[in-house]
Motif scaffolding. Sequence first.
Motif, PDB file in Angstrom:
ATOM      1  N   HIS A   1      18.267 -66.902 -53.348  1.00  0.00           N
ATOM      2  CA  HIS A   1      18.925 -67.991 -52.872  1.00  0.00           C
ATOM      3  C   HIS A   1      19.892 -68.582 -53.780  1.00  0.00           C
ATOM      4  N   ALA A   2      19.788 -68.554 -54.961  1.00  0.00           N
ATOM      5  CA  ALA A   2      20.964 -68.709 -55.981  1.00  0.00           C
ATOM      6  C   ALA A   2      22.096 -67.928 -55.826  1.00  0.00           C
ATOM      7  N   MET A   3      21.807 -66.490 -55.803  1.00  0.00           N
ATOM      8  CA  MET A   3      22.930 -65.436 -55.770  1.00  0.00           C
ATOM      9  C   MET A   3      23.681 -65.600 -54.309  1.00  0.00           C
ATOM     10  N   ASP A   4      22.794 -66.119 -53.209  1.00  0.00           N
ATOM     11  CA  ASP A   4      23.492 -66.071 -51.907  1.00  0.00           C
ATOM     12  C   ASP A   4      24.479 -67.320 -52.110  1.00  0.00           C
ATOM     13  N   HIS A   5      24.074 -68.382 -52.623  1.00  0.00           N
ATOM     14  CA  HIS A   5      24.917 -69.596 -52.621  1.00  0.00           C
ATOM     15  C   HIS A   5      25.987 -69.868 -53.639  1.00  0.00           C
ATOM     16  N   LEU A   6      25.585 -69.216 -54.760  1.00  0.00           N
ATOM     17  CA  LEU A   6      26.450 -69.474 -55.881  1.00  0.00           C
ATOM     18  C   LEU A   6      26.908 -68.222 -56.567  1.00  0.00           C
ATOM     19  N   GLY A   7      26.577 -67.137 -56.166  1.00  0.00           N
ATOM     20  CA  GLY A   7      26.834 -65.861 -56.747  1.00  0.00           C
ATOM     21  C   GLY A   7      28.086 -65.075 -56.624  1.00  0.00           C
ATOM     22  N   GLN A   8      29.018 -65.963 -55.774  1.00  0.00           N
ATOM     23  CA  GLN A   8      30.412 -65.159 -55.264  1.00  0.00           C
ATOM     24  C   GLN A   8      31.382 -65.948 -56.130  1.00  0.00           C
ATOM     25  N   GLY A   9      32.495 -65.044 -56.653  1.00  0.00           N
ATOM     26  CA  GLY A   9      33.605 -65.535 -57.296  1.00  0.00           C
ATOM     27  C   GLY A   9      34.846 -64.835 -57.038  1.00  0.00           C
ATOM     28  N   GLY A  10      35.828 -65.424 -57.441  1.00  0.00           N
ATOM     29  CA  GLY A  10      37.126 -64.822 -57.157  1.00  0.00           C
ATOM     30  C   GLY A  10      37.800 -65.458 -55.943  1.00  0.00           C
ATOM     31  N   GLN A  11      39.106 -64.939 -55.865  1.00  0.00           N
ATOM     32  CA  GLN A  11      39.840 -65.374 -54.820  1.00  0.00           C
ATOM     33  C   GLN A  11      40.562 -64.382 -54.171  1.00  0.00           C
ATOM     34  N   ALA A  12      40.651 -64.670 -52.806  1.00  0.00           N
ATOM     35  CA  ALA A  12      41.442 -63.525 -52.073  1.00  0.00           C
ATOM     36  C   ALA A  12      42.922 -63.241 -52.704  1.00  0.00           C
ATOM     37  N   GLY A  13      43.127 -62.005 -52.839  1.00  0.00           N
ATOM     38  CA  GLY A  13      44.586 -61.836 -53.570  1.00  0.00           C
ATOM     39  C   GLY A  13      44.574 -61.461 -54.813  1.00  0.00           C
ATOM     40  N   SER A  14      43.213 -61.695 -55.584  1.00  0.00           N
ATOM     41  CA  SER A  14      43.208 -61.574 -56.840  1.00  0.00           C
ATOM     42  C   SER A  14      43.343 -59.846 -57.175  1.00  0.00           C
ATOM     43  N   ASN A  15      43.554 -59.545 -58.323  1.00  0.00           N
ATOM     44  CA  ASN A  15      43.487 -58.268 -58.673  1.00  0.00           C
ATOM     45  C   ASN A  15      41.892 -57.661 -58.934  1.00  0.00           C
ATOM     46  N   GLU A  16      41.881 -56.577 -58.945  1.00  0.00           N
ATOM     47  CA  GLU A  16      40.504 -55.987 -58.905  1.00  0.00           C
ATOM     48  C   GLU A  16      39.606 -56.358 -60.018  1.00  0.00           C
ATOM     49  N   SER A  17      40.437 -56.321 -61.373  1.00  0.00           N
ATOM     50  CA  SER A  17      39.841 -56.626 -62.516  1.00  0.00           C
ATOM     51  C   SER A  17      39.475 -58.099 -62.576  1.00  0.00           C
ATOM     52  N   SER A  18      40.502 -59.067 -62.204  1.00  0.00           N
ATOM     53  CA  SER A  18      40.104 -60.637 -62.133  1.00  0.00           C
ATOM     54  C   SER A  18      39.134 -60.780 -61.288  1.00  0.00           C
ATOM     55  N   LEU A  19      39.104 -60.145 -59.917  1.00  0.00           N
ATOM     56  CA  LEU A  19      37.805 -60.289 -59.180  1.00  0.00           C
ATOM     57  C   LEU A  19      36.472 -59.945 -59.597  1.00  0.00           C
TER      58      LEU A  19
ATOM     59  N   GLN B   1      21.330 -68.056 -64.115  1.00  0.00           N
ATOM     60  CA  GLN B   1      20.775 -69.040 -65.030  1.00  0.00           C
ATOM     61  C   GLN B   1      20.330 -70.374 -64.240  1.00  0.00           C
ATOM     62  N   MET B   2      20.934 -70.702 -63.236  1.00  0.00           N
ATOM     63  CA  MET B   2      20.732 -72.079 -62.545  1.00  0.00           C
ATOM     64  C   MET B   2      19.481 -71.922 -62.024  1.00  0.00           C
ATOM     65  N   ALA B   3      18.975 -70.696 -61.521  1.00  0.00           N
ATOM     66  CA  ALA B   3      17.780 -70.434 -60.805  1.00  0.00           C
ATOM     67  C   ALA B   3      16.444 -70.360 -61.655  1.00  0.00           C
ATOM     68  N   VAL B   4      16.691 -70.034 -63.011  1.00  0.00           N
ATOM     69  CA  VAL B   4      15.864 -70.017 -64.055  1.00  0.00           C
ATOM     70  C   VAL B   4      15.516 -71.428 -64.518  1.00  0.00           C
ATOM     71  N   ALA B   5      16.536 -72.265 -64.462  1.00  0.00           N
ATOM     72  CA  ALA B   5      16.672 -73.731 -64.602  1.00  0.00           C
ATOM     73  C   ALA B   5      15.929 -74.423 -63.747  1.00  0.00           C
ATOM     74  N   ALA B   6      16.014 -74.027 -62.336  1.00  0.00           N
ATOM     75  CA  ALA B   6      15.339 -74.698 -61.389  1.00  0.00           C
ATOM     76  C   ALA B   6      13.806 -74.358 -61.515  1.00  0.00           C
ATOM     77  N   LEU B   7      13.483 -72.997 -61.544  1.00  0.00           N
ATOM     78  CA  LEU B   7      12.111 -72.592 -61.842  1.00  0.00           C
ATOM     79  C   LEU B   7      11.402 -73.276 -63.150  1.00  0.00           C
ATOM     80  N   ARG B   8      12.073 -73.382 -63.849  1.00  0.00           N
ATOM     81  CA  ARG B   8      11.451 -73.971 -65.100  1.00  0.00           C
ATOM     82  C   ARG B   8      11.142 -75.552 -64.887  1.00  0.00           C
ATOM     83  N   LEU B   9      12.116 -76.148 -64.062  1.00  0.00           N
ATOM     84  CA  LEU B   9      11.863 -77.560 -63.682  1.00  0.00           C
ATOM     85  C   LEU B   9      10.667 -77.737 -62.648  1.00  0.00           C
ATOM     86  N   GLU B  10      10.746 -76.692 -61.968  1.00  0.00           N
ATOM     87  CA  GLU B  10       9.702 -76.629 -60.760  1.00  0.00           C
ATOM     88  C   GLU B  10       8.226 -76.537 -61.310  1.00  0.00           C
ATOM     89  N   GLN B  11       8.078 -75.748 -62.311  1.00  0.00           N
ATOM     90  CA  GLN B  11       6.848 -75.319 -63.077  1.00  0.00           C
ATOM     91  C   GLN B  11       6.428 -76.898 -63.968  1.00  0.00           C
TER      92      GLN B  11
END
Length: 815
Positions: free
Chosen positions: A683-701, A714-724
């Motif tokens: 869930h965290a990767m689907d919602h927060l795991g995307q980065g970069g902008q259209a038009g960026s070079n391959e290295s920057s993306l 890391q946000m998922a790990v923190a959320a799991l710790r808080l849930e536990q």
Amino acid sequence: MSVAKFVAANGREALRQVREAMGPDAVVLSNRTVEGGVEIVAMRDTDLGAIASSAPVFTPPPAAVVAVDGALGDLRGELQTMRAMMERQFSGVGTHSLPSLGGDPLRDSLFTWLVTAGFSGQLARSLLGHLPLGHDRPAAMTWIRQELARKVPVLNDEDALFAQGGVLALVGPTGVGKTTTTAKLAARFVLKHGPERLALLTTDTFRIGAHEQLRIYGDILGVPVHAVKDAADLRFALAALTDKHLVIIDTVGMSQRDRNLSEQIAMLAGVQAPVQRILLLNGASHGDTLNEVVHAYRHDATPDGGIDGCIVSKLDEATHLGSVLDVVIRHRLPVYYASTGQRVPEHLELANGASLVERAFQTPRRGSVFADAEAARRAMPAQDDGDATRAASAGGADGMLRSLTDNANAVGDCVQQLNAGSYSFELVRSLWQQRAENAPSPRLMAQQVREAACRDLSRHCDRFVLSLSATVAAPVAGRRAPRPWQHTLWLADRDGLPLAAAAAPAGRTGPALQAGQGGWEADAATLCAAIAAARTVVNLLDAMPAAATLARWRQAGERWLATARKTTRVVSGGAAVKLDALAETLTFHAVDDMDYRGRDAVQWIARTPVRVLEGQARGTRGAAESGIEAGLLVSRVVDRENGQTLAVHYLLCDPALSAEGVQLARWARWAEAGEAQLRTLRHAMDHLGQGGQAGSNESSLAEAQACARLLALQMAVAALRLEQACDDSAAAFLARLTGRAPARQMPAAAVLVEGLGRLLALLDVLENYPGRGGRATPSATHLAPQEAFHPGDAGGLLEASMNGSRMLQTLTQGE
């Protein structure tokens, strides 16, 4: 009357001086930024009350009214500025580099134009963020159409689809038009290649007349039609139709929430011939419904992510076609065809991105009573800023300020609790701030994650670290089929605390990954190696691993623990026997008191060495000599009061772990919750795991995506710790930020992930708020996360403003 001036380095310190000198009820008359800090002018609350009681009733001169109105206007302006900043930040959580539209009439109008066509606010903001400068409205609309058309993946060559032959299966919810679309596809194939090379199958034996409807189409086309009822029938039918170039399967319609959906998909996956699964999407459905359908058919019901493309149906009924285009863009799902009516085969068109986008904007729409929240807000009549504003009670502003102050205090309390607990919030905050910088360094972020993981290993692990893994399918730009990824979560052997997480392409972990292309993939491998070097890794599994996998783990010094069925055959004492039969011959010992589903229970365990047969068939030759050496642990949970057996678990483990006993049973219980924890990573990767902008070079993306993945995990790990930890107060506040606060239970970790994102966005607002004297957001490389925001600062700022409004209210009572 005592009026005093206080100067300090920051607002919190100045307010502390005010309270010490004049008491907690002191009234702040003014506050401003001066050289060297903040200046606050205050007076005692009793003196202000005396002034109010002795003041004669009089009509104030016009200048006084103007001054008061001006002060209130400034206060309202500050509140509106802060609200706008919060709205823009919150709208951007879960996306990347989203623009601020406020103050640009062209972008605001284009945003409304896109949302009205059915596109999501997230996609609209992303497009407008990349809109080239200098465009007028017609040029901007043309650019947006071209960008959307470019983003819609389509089937480029129908001949290639038909030429490769094989099996096409049309899947989707009920009523979406699968049977009619099957007939349309069959007609298109017959017109080009003739009826002799085609056959039709249907699995829809539930809907009355479904088979007869397809058979009628088949008779017209001269194509054989067969009905199958289960996986065995399907395999038999396909084996009998090997002389056909193409077989099209019309499947039974199932809701995306139907529990039997996975069984239907498994039936298609169980045949020998490769099957292309094509999902039908109702163009007239709501965007959230379509998004849920794609998730269910592509991910939840199909672990391999095996949806090859889609067909958009019912375009003639759609009022907001942008919704379905938004979904296919979001999931990178190729569109094969578009269905525009009931006629066979005329109303089936080969998908064209530009035509679909143009149709989305040209669809006639009447005024909708089901407008979204933003459209409803804009449709509200604006209040006149003249007499109505002056007639409004000053207590209204005071109420708003009190609410904001309470919320600011709640933010401060939440931040303090997160910093004080073992949630790794400081690391999350640091990664968030680094990702926001112009040139984030994934190498530096990865190093911080490794160092934090090693520190946590030393604090929370004794001798082992537990590893949970799952393979999920993730869409990849430029690829038709999703790419399998392996998500890994490490837990502490002492208390099951989530320690760290990693994501890498499946089959490229460990030394093989380090030999790959490098970059963030190498960082993931380095994290795995650092954890393995610190503690012995125990892989927690839901089934026995393959012999090759065991050999690789043995060479790397890793261990394993797997749950097993009671019918698993093992060798014990030279004879092959099932686990449940073997358990009846073992001696059990009581080892632990426990609460099992609300019942007072005792855990009993028994252990013995076994050899697991690689071939589980009865009568396997050489059973006593072949197989995998393992330790068997049988755990029985018994009701303390009546002796009833509540649960029996069979565990197979690495022989080196056989002595752990009670620990193994505890680890197995933690592994049962591992599936849900791994879903949180996804869930965290689907919602927060995307980065970069259209038009960026391959290295920057690539670097932007690496930073985004590190932050998401890391946000998922923190959320799991808080849930536990079940920290109700902090978790409840994070859930309120998402608008999904549960009434009486701990919020799910997926909700907490989103809440953490919104909290970090809110902290960015507070740090960059203009009333803080223009102090810029501190760089994480120069200032520790806990120093970047002091909860008292926001509360102090709003408290000063609130007290200022109270003073204005007192002075204007004579009006």
